[in-house]
Write an enzyme that holds these catalytic residues in place. Structure first.
Site, mmCIF file in Angstrom:
data_model
loop_
_atom_site.group_PDB
_atom_site.id
_atom_site.type_symbol
_atom_site.label_atom_id
_atom_site.label_comp_id
_atom_site.label_asym_id
_atom_site.label_seq_id
_atom_site.Cartn_x
_atom_site.Cartn_y
_atom_site.Cartn_z
ATOM 1 N N THR A 13 -7.046 -19.452 -4.008
ATOM 2 C CA THR A 13 -6.619 -18.255 -4.750
ATOM 3 C C THR A 13 -5.187 -18.404 -5.271
ATOM 4 O OG1 THR A 13 -5.813 -17.119 -2.775
ATOM 5 C CG2 THR A 13 -8.109 -16.708 -3.399
ATOM 6 N N TYR B 76 -12.164 -7.945 6.651
ATOM 7 C CA TYR B 76 -10.830 -8.528 6.442
ATOM 8 C C TYR B 76 -9.888 -8.106 7.565
ATOM 9 C CZ TYR B 76 -6.031 -8.776 4.695
ATOM 10 O OH TYR B 76 -4.674 -8.993 4.586
ATOM 11 N N ARG C 148 0.565 5.446 0.019
ATOM 12 C CA ARG C 148 0.817 4.130 0.615
ATOM 13 C C ARG C 148 2.318 3.881 0.735
ATOM 14 N NH1 ARG C 148 -3.653 4.746 1.518
ATOM 15 N NH2 ARG C 148 -5.485 3.455 1.180
HETATM 16 N N1 LIG Z 1 -0.424 -8.947 -0.615
HETATM 17 C C1 LIG Z 1 -0.527 -7.973 0.273
HETATM 18 O O1 LIG Z 1 -0.363 -6.772 -0.050
HETATM 19 C C2 LIG Z 1 -0.815 -8.281 1.720
HETATM 20 C C3 LIG Z 1 -0.832 -7.221 2.639
HETATM 21 C C4 LIG Z 1 -1.075 -7.502 3.984
HETATM 22 C C5 LIG Z 1 -1.279 -8.815 4.413
HETATM 23 N N2 LIG Z 1 -1.295 -9.819 3.497
HETATM 24 C C6 LIG Z 1 -1.523 -11.190 3.970
HETATM 25 O O2 LIG Z 1 -0.480 -12.022 3.502
HETATM 26 C C7 LIG Z 1 -0.977 -13.341 3.214
HETATM 27 C C8 LIG Z 1 -0.628 -13.718 1.788
HETATM 28 O O3 LIG Z 1 -1.201 -12.777 0.890
HETATM 29 P P1 LIG Z 1 -1.066 -12.973 -0.684
HETATM 30 O O4 LIG Z 1 -1.173 -11.645 -1.305
HETATM 31 O O5 LIG Z 1 0.097 -13.843 -0.951
HETATM 32 O O6 LIG Z 1 -2.439 -13.761 -0.973
HETATM 33 P P2 LIG Z 1 -2.709 -14.974 -1.973
HETATM 34 O O7 LIG Z 1 -4.187 -15.023 -2.153
HETATM 35 O O8 LIG Z 1 -1.853 -14.851 -3.183
HETATM 36 O O9 LIG Z 1 -2.209 -16.231 -1.135
HETATM 37 C C9 LIG Z 1 -2.995 -16.873 -0.162
HETATM 38 C C10 LIG Z 1 -2.859 -18.374 -0.363
HETATM 39 O O10 LIG Z 1 -3.571 -19.074 0.678
HETATM 40 C C11 LIG Z 1 -4.289 -20.167 0.101
HETATM 41 N N3 LIG Z 1 -5.406 -20.450 1.011
HETATM 42 C C12 LIG Z 1 -6.431 -19.632 1.358
HETATM 43 N N4 LIG Z 1 -7.228 -20.242 2.238
HETATM 44 C C13 LIG Z 1 -6.710 -21.477 2.476
HETATM 45 C C14 LIG Z 1 -7.079 -22.583 3.303
HETATM 46 N N5 LIG Z 1 -8.180 -22.562 4.070
HETATM 47 N N6 LIG Z 1 -6.278 -23.673 3.303
HETATM 48 C C15 LIG Z 1 -5.180 -23.728 2.524
HETATM 49 N N7 LIG Z 1 -4.768 -22.736 1.719
HETATM 50 C C16 LIG Z 1 -5.543 -21.615 1.697
HETATM 51 C C17 LIG Z 1 -4.697 -19.665 -1.275
HETATM 52 O O11 LIG Z 1 -4.978 -20.701 -2.199
HETATM 53 C C18 LIG Z 1 -3.454 -18.858 -1.683
HETATM 54 O O12 LIG Z 1 -2.506 -19.654 -2.373
HETATM 55 C C19 LIG Z 1 -2.470 -13.294 3.492
HETATM 56 O O13 LIG Z 1 -2.690 -13.826 4.786
HETATM 57 C C20 LIG Z 1 -2.807 -11.814 3.442
HETATM 58 O O14 LIG Z 1 -3.904 -11.512 4.264
HETATM 59 C C21 LIG Z 1 -1.055 -9.591 2.166
HETATM 60 O O1 LIG Z 2 -7.266 0.325 -9.676
HETATM 61 C C1 LIG Z 2 -6.857 0.860 -8.632
HETATM 62 C C2 LIG Z 2 -6.418 0.092 -7.515
HETATM 63 C C3 LIG Z 2 -6.010 0.772 -6.379
HETATM 64 N N1 LIG Z 2 -6.026 2.142 -6.341
HETATM 65 C C4 LIG Z 2 -5.575 2.849 -5.140
HETATM 66 O O2 LIG Z 2 -4.239 2.488 -4.917
HETATM 67 C C5 LIG Z 2 -3.953 2.443 -3.509
HETATM 68 C C6 LIG Z 2 -3.384 1.088 -3.161
HETATM 69 O O3 LIG Z 2 -4.421 0.124 -3.329
HETATM 70 P P1 LIG Z 2 -4.173 -1.445 -3.268
HETATM 71 O O4 LIG Z 2 -5.476 -2.107 -3.557
HETATM 72 O O5 LIG Z 2 -2.995 -1.792 -4.121
HETATM 73 O O6 LIG Z 2 -3.724 -1.702 -1.777
HETATM 74 P P2 LIG Z 2 -4.484 -1.308 -0.412
HETATM 75 O O7 LIG Z 2 -3.764 -0.134 0.139
HETATM 76 O O8 LIG Z 2 -5.932 -1.210 -0.556
HETATM 77 O O9 LIG Z 2 -4.338 -2.659 0.417
HETATM 78 C C7 LIG Z 2 -3.147 -3.147 0.953
HETATM 79 O O10 LIG Z 2 -2.972 -2.586 2.223
HETATM 80 C C8 LIG Z 2 -4.008 -2.894 3.121
HETATM 81 C C9 LIG Z 2 -3.714 -2.148 4.379
HETATM 82 O O11 LIG Z 2 -4.721 -1.199 4.537
HETATM 83 C C10 LIG Z 2 -4.054 -4.391 3.357
HETATM 84 O O12 LIG Z 2 -2.885 -4.828 4.004
HETATM 85 C C11 LIG Z 2 -4.242 -5.105 2.062
HETATM 86 O O13 LIG Z 2 -4.134 -6.498 2.262
HETATM 87 C C12 LIG Z 2 -3.214 -4.664 1.057
HETATM 88 O O14 LIG Z 2 -3.528 -5.215 -0.173
HETATM 89 C C13 LIG Z 2 -5.285 2.736 -2.817
HETATM 90 O O15 LIG Z 2 -5.319 4.083 -2.465
HETATM 91 C C14 LIG Z 2 -6.331 2.458 -3.896
HETATM 92 O O16 LIG Z 2 -7.493 3.248 -3.769
HETATM 93 C C15 LIG Z 2 -6.445 2.883 -7.428
HETATM 94 O O17 LIG Z 2 -6.472 4.117 -7.393
HETATM 95 N N2 LIG Z 2 -6.838 2.207 -8.545
#
Ligand SMILES: NC(=O)c1ccc[n+]([C@@H]2O[C@H](COP(=O)([O-])OP(=O)(O)OC[C@H]3O[C@@H](n4cnc5c(N)ncnc54)[C@H](O)[C@@H]3O)[C@@H](O)[C@H]2O)c1
Ligand SMILES: O=c1ccn([C@@H]2O[C@H](COP(=O)(O)OP(=O)(O)O[C@H]3O[C@H](CO)[C@H](O)[C@H](O)[C@H]3O)[C@@H](O)[C@H]2O)c(=O)[nH]1
Length: 322
Positions: free
Chosen positions: A37, A139, A217
């Site tokens: 990703t 997840y 959020r």
């Molecule tokens: N973005 C958010 O809002 C959010 C919120 C809570 C937790 N997280 C956690 O933070 C981390 C990073 O999130 P992100 O938004 O940067 O996601 P992302 O998808 O942008 O990054 C994940 C990366 O991991 C790599 N990857 C996945 N599986 C792999 C594997 N088996 N081996 C090697 N590389 C692999 C993907 O290619 C990607 O570059 C994740 O673990 C996610 O669960 C993200």
């Molecule tokens: O097109 C959209 C996309 C999102 N939302 C709303 O916006 C809020 C935020 O949504 P996001 O998808 O941006 O984020 P989430 O709160 O679903 O998810 C985030 O918070 C989660 C914790 O519950 C996890 O950590 C997850 O990895 C992280 O992306 C939610 O109420 C969602 O319903 C909309 O109304 N329209």
């Protein structure tokens, strides 16, 4: 003192920003990412890049590394509901292999990306780390399973670990930002409307028990989040597993996010009300007291308009590349 760190998932959104912060602090960074990703362009120029899977981490890990920062995972809540096996395999199976490789190599410090999704529907807000964990998606369940795995690894084998439970990560850091494809997160989707790449933004439900009926959020700037990772590396202690929420403690509704984006971009950003999205809790707001106290973390970019302005700058930058 400078260190050498393995950053799994360092071609992704959060991992690339943290890798860049580590480099700026004078550390050596090796990114391990299979680009499932992530994007090759996301890997900071100063990092060594290995295109590979965390399941094979043993091929590259040795005792020259001071710690692993583990971001690699699949993280789409909705996809995990329809393909749970994909999440157990990569997030849990992959981390099991990584922990074994770390044990084998004698690398005994870990910082792990956990999530607010481990709590599920919260018992109350703000959410603290001792609140019940009842994830509402595979997840969240896979991330909670990894947290439990890490607790055992610390107790049995002396790992020093910190799990950081991110709330809603947003914003960008210079050339490093969010470019998920497909995108599911609210702020980048709203900005795609401002860029003319989408007609409207869907508001998923306006009948929640919140002041304006839309979900609330806790949005946290990715650069504040990155700083917490550097502090976590210092706070990790052998045999201990520390868990900290990362959020600002302020809630913003979906409508407030869209309104703020209108001000930042100057675009009308038309919205349409759509049905609720499955598994969305009405309100998720963090208590970050533990991160402040135990890590010494002090986020400085809590203003929603500033967070969206940084995301907007990045969105315009990558739109030019396309
Ligand atoms: N973005 C958010 O809002 C959010 C919120 C809570 C937790 N997280 C956690 O933070 C981390 C990073 O999130 P992100 O938004 O940067 O996601 P992302 O998808 O942008 O990054 C994940 C990366 O991991 C790599 N990857 C996945 N599986 C792999 C594997 N088996 N081996 C090697 N590389 C692999 C993907 O290619 C990607 O570059 C994740 O673990 C996610 O669960 C993200
Ligand atoms: O097109 C959209 C996309 C999102 N939302 C709303 O916006 C809020 C935020 O949504 P996001 O998808 O941006 O984020 P989430 O709160 O679903 O998810 C985030 O918070 C989660 C914790 O519950 C996890 O950590 C997850 O990895 C992280 O992306 C939610 O109420 C969602 O319903 C909309 O109304 N329209």
């Amino acid at each position: 003192m400078s260190g050498k760190y393995l950053v799994t998932g360092g071609a992704g959104y959060v991992g690339s920003v943290v890798a860049q912060h580590l480099l700026e602090a004078g550390h050596e960074v090796v990114v391990l990412d299979n680009l499932s990703t992530g994007f090759r362009e996301g890997v900071p120029a100063g990092a060594v890049f290995i295109e590979g899977d965390i399941r094979d981490a043993g091929r590259w890990l040795d005792d020259s590394f001071d710690a692993v920062l583990h971001f690699a995972a699949f993280s789409q809540v909705g996809e995990s509901v329809v393909k749970p096996e994909k999440y157990w395999d990569n997030n849990v199976g992959g981390t099991m292999a990584l922990l074994a490789a770390m044990r084998e190599a004698g690398v005994r410090t870990l910082v792990f990306s956990s999530t607010a999704a481990t709590y599920g529907e919260p018992a109350g807000v703000p959410i603290t780390e001792t609140d019940p964990t009842a994830p509402t998606s595979p997840y969240g369940a896979s991330k909670l399973a990894v947290d439990h795995m890490i607790t055992g690894e610390a107790a049995a084998h002396g790992l020093g670990a910190v799990s950081l439970r991110y709330f809603n990560v947003a914003g960008a850091y210079g050339a490093y930002g969010e470019r998920h494809d497909p995108e599911s997160h609210l702020i980048p989707l709203v900005l795609q409307v401002a860029l003319g790449r989408r007609e409207t933004i869907s508001v998923f439900g306006d009948d929640y028990p919140t002041p304006d009926g839309t979900c609330v959020r806790d949005y946290i700037h990715v650069a504040d989040l990155a700083e917490a990772h550097l502090l976590a590396l210092r706070a990790a202690r052998p045999g201990e597993h520390l868990i900290c929420n990362l959020g600002n403690g302020n809630g913003f509704s979906v409508r407030e996010v869209i309104d703020t984006a209108r001000k930042v971009t100057g675009h009308p950003i038309p919205e349409v009300v759509a049905p609720r999205r499955g598994g969305d809790p009405a309100v998720l707001v963090a208590s970050a007291a533990a991160a402040r106290e135990k890590l010494g973390w002090n986020p400085s970019r809590a203003d929603l308009a500033d967070i969206i302005a940084d995301a907007w700058e990045f969105a315009q930058h990558i739109a030019k590349e396309r």
